[in-house]
Design an enzyme around this catalytic site. Structure first.
Site, PDB file in Angstrom:
ATOM      1  N   ASP A  98      -1.098 -95.344 -56.329  1.00 33.14           N
ATOM      2  CA  ASP A  98      -1.477 -95.180 -54.436  1.00 33.14           C
ATOM      3  C   ASP A  98      -2.826 -95.161 -54.693  1.00 33.14           C
ATOM      4  O   ASP A  98      -3.402 -94.606 -55.537  1.00 33.14           O
ATOM      5  CB  ASP A  98      -0.409 -94.326 -53.815  1.00 33.14           C
ATOM      6  CG  ASP A  98      -0.585 -94.418 -52.347  1.00 33.14           C
ATOM      7  OD1 ASP A  98      -1.409 -95.175 -51.847  1.00 33.14           O
ATOM      8  OD2 ASP A  98       0.308 -93.774 -51.612  1.00 33.14           O
TER       9      ASP A  98
HETATM   10  C1  BGC Z   1      -0.892 -95.418 -48.741  1.00 32.23           C
HETATM   11  C2  BGC Z   1      -0.130 -96.641 -49.415  1.00 32.23           C
HETATM   12  C3  BGC Z   1      -0.898 -97.730 -49.167  1.00 32.23           C
HETATM   13  C4  BGC Z   1      -2.309 -97.573 -49.909  1.00 32.23           C
HETATM   14  C5  BGC Z   1      -3.232 -98.808 -49.453  1.00 32.23           C
HETATM   15  C6  BGC Z   1      -2.159 -95.317 -49.220  1.00 32.23           C
HETATM   16  O1  BGC Z   1      -2.894 -94.364 -48.441  1.00 32.23           O
HETATM   17  O2  BGC Z   1      -0.198 -94.116 -48.969  1.00 32.23           O
HETATM   18  O3  BGC Z   1       1.221 -96.712 -48.917  1.00 32.23           O
HETATM   19  O4  BGC Z   1      -0.198 -98.927 -49.660  1.00 32.23           O
HETATM   20  O5  BGC Z   1      -2.671 -96.651 -48.910  1.00 32.23           O
HETATM   21  O6  BGC Z   1      -3.463 -99.006 -48.247  1.00 32.23           O
END
Ligand code: BGC
Length: 751
Positions: free
Chosen positions: A230
């Protein structure tokens, strides 16, 4: 072999380039060898707007407007795996159409507590429902030569302290509640990639958790796809290099300084990390690229995708209309054409001199508010979004008079765009809960208070003057949002007071709650017509109008329990939700209805509940097959997949059939739900658990016999000592009905 060939030709620097972001959403290409970079994008409700590589201010062109699809919570409310497959297919096609390789969806975490800010992105509180919808969804996505990136692995169930919260869950609960959907995503759907969660699991960050990534994902589930971090969930170089996480992504622009960039290069050069660790990651990424036809002889045949097609908009509508849940209806809905028709106005002689329009007062900010552009990484630039007000107006035309009042006050956002939330997402301060005692919050409350009176008065005035009153309220993405949990389960902005006032004026007021997660509805006994609508995409308003007017018969069912009060939840009672630091999942397997049923707590609306404009009779259950299983024997790997064992009736232990009849006057759909209850067991079991379901569409008077298969897995529980799922001989009750509270049909089997 092809992978090994490429690996041999890659320099260490090139390999390092492949395992970390060189832009917020992409990795570097190795042009010398014809290896493209991997391009990713959010997210679950549509392909996110375009960002430059190194700025969180969107590019801002007009070419990234997309189909806005219903959220996973809405999709789950359809209880329709065919729609899940089609929705996945649509999302994958859009992603490929936008030139993406990996779409960061679906989010499949369990809804452990109703206040979790990201619940709107997730399917359900029940692992079986999540699994049976996520699997076809992922398959649909990947048919387009786009990778699904199923997220967030694992035990990621709150936003408070989301970057560091340390979750402790016992082994049985982990296996029965939090992992099954991930296992199915990987083993049954074959998700090409998976995203590790931000949080810690039993003391270790998920990005380097040996238990989760090595033991479970790679060794037990034999996963050979790519694990993507993530954004900003990586916290070390050596630890992560030696873990099973493959690709580091983040939200900061110091790409060369990412843990898996220069620091790793140096560590390998100094001999502190074995180059084989880097190779393992590159192998997984290359494998994903071959599967996506980004590499290899099949590359020229890779699908091209398409976005913003008519078909996709139709798909968004199909899902939205099945996602709407009718929670109460005492002869108020649907609003028939007859009722809304022009009424003749006569003179003293009885001659028709003109006609009077039926007056509808639509009240509530959510009636005319658009939601697509909020919520965190699930935000998108929707090609369009039909609000409930627009939906109703376009459905009714000019012969009905619709008046609108905002009804409740939403304070304006301060400092918007000063700091993009994602840019600040690694900082605790910004993402944490707001302090209710801060000056800013106090000023905000005052501002709301001052405006409330005025809007309430306006709303009451138009309600008094109307024949029909429709309230559309609920939440918005200030509440249903990434990065923050809700502080309570109450409707914000003084909406309860407004609903009560409208019910005082018109007892038939139709209440529509448009939100991503449950709210307390203290007026629910008074209201006669109540509709629940999750964030349901670009055609929300069209679908809602069609349901209100009876052009569509509602068939959605709650994919989660709606407790009467937040204080009724197990997490409120054990205090183990929304804390910083360490969170213990003390409730164990008793999540959602498993808890309410165990403690006999009556919810406002039970899991699986939803009404229709017609009536159904479910009866005449018949046992078709009963094959006893071995006592105390651990299930083998194949038996753990519901998909595999259910597709093949020969593998089922119990097959039963049941008759469903539409006994009413209009066509409609019912979801027959099948729960299993273990009557004698050495372990504590839930009162019952969902183990099969089927949605059936029936014309008035039509009946159909459904057959439901229960594999051995449906009777098993996880035994931590045996380290596997086991079944014990004994009596089981199989309960069938149209919600978890409908226990009219019982069948006993001895296995
Ligand atoms: C989120 C993810 C997301 C990623 C990319 C993170 O803040 O938890 O679900 O895919 O950002 O934007």
């Amino acid at each position: 072999m092809k992978i090994e060939d490429l690996l041999r030709q890659l320099t260490l620097q090139e390999k390092i380039d492949m395992i970390h972001g060189c832009g917020f959403f992409r990795t570097k290409a190795v042009e010398r060898l014809g290896i493209p970079g991997v391009v990713t994008s959010d997210g679950p409700m549509g392909v996110r707007m375009q960002f430059p590589d190194d700025s969180w201010i969107p590019v801002g062109e007009t070419d990234d407007y997309v189909t806005y699809s219903p959220s996973n919570s809405a999709l789950a409310a359809t209880w329709n795996p065919v729609l899940a497959y089609k929705s996945g297919k649509e999302l994958g096609e859009e992603a490929r159409g936008r030139g993406k390789d990996v779409i960061l969806a679906p989010g499949i975490n369990i809804k452990r507590d109703p206040l979790c800010g990201r619940n709107f992105e997730y399917f359900s509180e029940d692992p079986y429902l999540v699994e049976t919808l996520a699997v076809p969804f992922i398959k649909g996505v990947q048919e387009n030569d786009v990778a699904a990136c199923v997220k967030h692995f694992a035990v990621n169930n709150q936003e408070t302290d989301r970057m560091a919260v340390d979750t402790y869950v016992d082994e049985r609960t982990l296996r029965e509640i939090y992992l099954p959907a991930f296992r199915a995503a990987v083993k049954d759907a074959g998700s090409y990639s998976i995203m590790n969660a931000y949080n810690k699991f039993r003391g270790h960050f998920c990005s380097e958790s040996k238990e989760l990534l090595d033991n479970i994902l790679r060794d037990e589930w034999n996963y050979d796809g790519a694990v993507i971090s993530d954004w900003g969930s990586t916290h070390s170089t050596k630890g992560v290099a030696e873990s099973s996480m493959d690709m580091e992504m983040s939200v900061t622009t110091d790409f060369d300084d990412y843990y898996l960039a220069n620091p790793l290069l140096e560590a390998v050069q100094k001999g502190e990390v074995d180059e084989e660790c880097v190779n393992a990651k590159v192998r997984n990424i290359l494998r994903m690229m071959f599967r996506l036809k980004m590499l290899g002889s099949e590359a020229p045949t890779r699908k091209t995708g398409a976005y913003d097609t008519e078909e996709h908009r139709q798909q968004a509508y199909e899902t939205a209309k099945e996602a709407i849940i009718l929670l109460k209806n005492e002869k108020v809905l649907p609003l028939t054409e007859e009722r809304l028709a022009l009424q003749p106005v006569k003179n003293a002689q009885g001659e028709i001199i003109s006609a009077r329009k039926h007056k509808i007062a639509v009240i509530g900010h959510n009636a005319s508010h658009n939601h697509a552009s909020g919520g965190g990484s699930a935000e998108i630039k929707a090609l369009y979004e039909i609000s409930p007000l627009l939906g109703l107006k376009k459905a009714l035309g000019g012969n009905v008079e619709i008046t609108y009042a905002q009804g409740y006050y939403i304070p304006g956002k301060k400092n918007v765009n000063e700091v993009n939330w994602q840019e600040a997402s690694l900082e605790r301060r910004v993402m944490g809960q707001e302090d209710p005692d801060s000056e800013e919050q106090k000023a905000l409350r005052k501002e709301i208070e001052e405006n409330r009176e005025k809007l309430l008065r306006e709303a009451c005035e138009i309600a008094k003057d109307a024949d029909t009153v429709i309230f559309v309220g609920g939440l918005n993405h200030d509440y249903d949002t990434e990065g923050r949990d809700r502080a309570d389960m109450k409707l914000p902005y003084g909406q309860d007071e407004l609903v009560e006032a409208l019910l005082d004026i018109n007892t038939d007021t139709v209440v529509i709650i448009h939100a991503g997660s449950p709210v307390e509805m203290p007026w629910r006994d008074r209201v006669k017509a109540l509709i629940w609508c999750y964030f349901s995409g670009m055609e929300t308003g069209t679908a809602l109008a069609d349901v209100l007017l009876g052009r569509v018969n509602p068939s959605g069912k709650l994919p989660e329990t709606f407790p009467a009060r937040y204080e009724d939840t197990v997490t409120y009672k054990n205090g183990e939700f929304g804390k910083e630091g360490r969170v213990e999942y003390k409730e164990g397997i008793f999540v959602g209805y498993r808890y309410y049923e165990k403690e006999n707590v009556k919810p406002a609306f039970p899991f699986g509940y939803g009404l229709s404009y017609t009536d159904f009779r479910i009866d005449a259950p018949e046992l078709i097959k009963v094959t006893p299983f071995a006592d105390n024997e651990v299930l083998c790997d194949d038996e753990l997949s519901y998909g595999k064992s259910c597709d093949n009736k020969d593998n089922a232990c119990v097959v039963l059939s049941v008759q469903v009849k539409n006994t009413g006057a209009v066509a409609g759909a019912e979801v027959v739900q099948c729960y299993v209850s273990d009557l004698e067991c050495s372990a504590e079991r839930p009162v019952k658990e969902l183990k099969a379901y089927e949605k059936v569409f029936l014309e008035p008077g039509e009946s159909r016999r459904l057959s439901l298969s229960l594999p051995r897995r449906a009777f098993a529980f996880y035994d931590a000592e045996c380290r596997g799922f086991v079944t014990e001989h004994g009596e089981f009750e199989i309960i069938m009905g149209n919600s978890s509270a409908d226990e009219a049909l019982h069948t006993r089997v001895t296995l």
